[in-house]
Design an enzyme around this catalytic site. Structure first.
Site, short mmCIF file in Angstrom:
data_model
loop_
_atom_site.label_atom_id
_atom_site.label_comp_id
_atom_site.label_asym_id
_atom_site.label_seq_id
_atom_site.Cartn_x
_atom_site.Cartn_y
_atom_site.Cartn_z
N ARG A 50 0.84 -1.20 0.00
CA ARG A 50 0.00 0.00 0.00
C ARG A 50 0.88 1.25 0.00
NH1 ARG A 50 -1.87 -3.58 3.97
NH2 ARG A 50 -3.97 -4.44 3.59
N LYS A 93 -2.12 -3.05 7.84
CA LYS A 93 -3.27 -2.64 8.64
C LYS A 93 -3.31 -3.43 9.94
CE LYS A 93 -6.35 -1.03 4.97
NZ LYS A 93 -7.67 -1.19 4.33
N HIS A 126 -3.32 2.67 -5.96
CA HIS A 126 -3.78 1.32 -5.67
C HIS A 126 -3.83 0.45 -6.94
CE1 HIS A 126 -4.63 0.03 -1.67
NE2 HIS A 126 -5.65 -0.74 -2.03
N ARG A 140 -1.20 -2.17 -6.81
CA ARG A 140 -1.53 -3.29 -5.93
C ARG A 140 -2.51 -4.25 -6.61
NH1 ARG A 140 -1.45 -4.62 -0.42
NH2 ARG A 140 -3.42 -5.27 0.54
N HIS A 199 -3.94 -9.50 3.47
CA HIS A 199 -5.38 -9.56 3.72
C HIS A 199 -5.66 -10.49 4.90
CE1 HIS A 199 -6.51 -8.38 -0.68
NE2 HIS A 199 -6.26 -7.34 0.07
N TYR A 256 -9.97 -10.76 -6.90
CA TYR A 256 -9.06 -10.81 -8.04
C TYR A 256 -9.31 -12.03 -8.93
CZ TYR A 256 -6.77 -7.10 -5.49
OH TYR A 256 -6.53 -5.92 -4.83
#
Length: 284
Positions: free
Chosen positions: A146, A170, A241, A244, A267, A276
């Site tokens: 990110r 995150k 993004h 990514r 994730h 995806y």
């Protein structure tokens, strides 16, 4: 009510390790929510009803927010009331029976391999900042990290010999992501030829620096991407993004398994990564 927001955000930061970006988003959403209730004449958090919450969410939709944005606001309110119940500040949860707004799945913006090659060739590597920009774009595409992770990278986060980086994602979750040889070579050139000129005698471990020798901001990197997107002449919408999304899509197209891509992207839930598979199916 604002006091309770401060206490809740402090709880998220200290006990849950929530990232600064998430805290800022929750803070904005909750302050907006409390202001709405106060404008309706409500003075204490105990006086807020389900009807008030529904009216607030309806007001957000009327204001043009997408279902995703409304759901994020509702998630912030839900977490807030969960905390208030835990601390015995309220007796009832007014959002307990309110469902999320329906969200239509939107496929992420991606570039195909040829388009990505065109974009990556745009920085002028005959000038110092072009060398820096080339290194950043190649690293973004090589790792799928990110923007917030890119700008917070330090020199010590890169294993230059083996070829991987360590980043904090995150929820302050650390992960290791492999870096290809070409991206490592681009970064090595930047480290040797450009970074010493940008740092200007300052002391910092931040990897990518701006003209003043300070770390780049999210907005600063976004402007760099926008500049090269315009220069490339691509008709598709390109934003930070996009690197990514393209990283994940191209890996899956090349035969990578979903679990590996999930780990590299950081994730928490594999269902997030599964978006995806829809992109690659559409292309097939």
């Amino acid at each position: 009510m604002y006091k309770y927001i401060d206490e809740y955000l402090n709880f998220l930061a200290v006990e849950k390790g929530v990232s600064l970006n998430t805290l800022e988003a929750y803070s904005r959403d909750l302050i907006k929510y409390v202001k709405f209730t106060q404008d309706r004449g409500i003075k204490t958090v105990k006086d807020i009803t389900s009807d008030d919450v529904i009216s607030y969410l309806g007001d957000l939709r009327k204001g043009g927010l997408t279902a995703n944005s409304v759901n994020r606001g509702l998630a912030a309110i839900r977490g807030f009331y969960k905390y208030l119940l835990r601390e015995n500040i309220v007796d009832e949860n007014p959002v307990a029976n309110i469902d999320l707004a329906k969200v239509w799945m939107r496929l992420p913006d991606t570039l195909n391999r040829n388009e990505m090659d065109i974009l990556l060739k745009q920085p002028d590597t005959k000038v110092p900042l072009g060398i820096r920009d080339k290194a950043m774009l190649e690293l973004m595409y090589a790792t799928g990290i990110r923007v917030s992770e890119l700008i917070s990278l330090t020199i010590n986060n890169i294993n230059w010999q083996v070829g991987y980086l360590i980043t904090m994602g995150k929820g302050s979750k650390e992960r290791i992501v492999p870096v290809g040889r070409y991206a490592i070579d681009c970064m090595t050139r930047y480290i040797d030829a450009v970074r010493p000129k940008l740092i200007k005698g300052k002391t910092t471990n931040i990897l990518f620096l701006n003209r003043s020798g300070a770390g780049l901001t999210r907005q600063g990197f976004w402007k760099i991407v926008k500049k090269y997107a315009i220069k490339s002449g691509l008709s598709k919408r390109v934003h930070p993004h996009t690197f990514r999304h393209s990283f994940a899509t191209h890996l899956l197209e090349g035969g990578a398994d979903l679990r590996s891509v999930q780990v590299m992207l950081g994730h928490a839930d594999i269902s997030t990564t599964q978006i995806y598979t829809h992109v690659t199916r559409e292309r097939l």
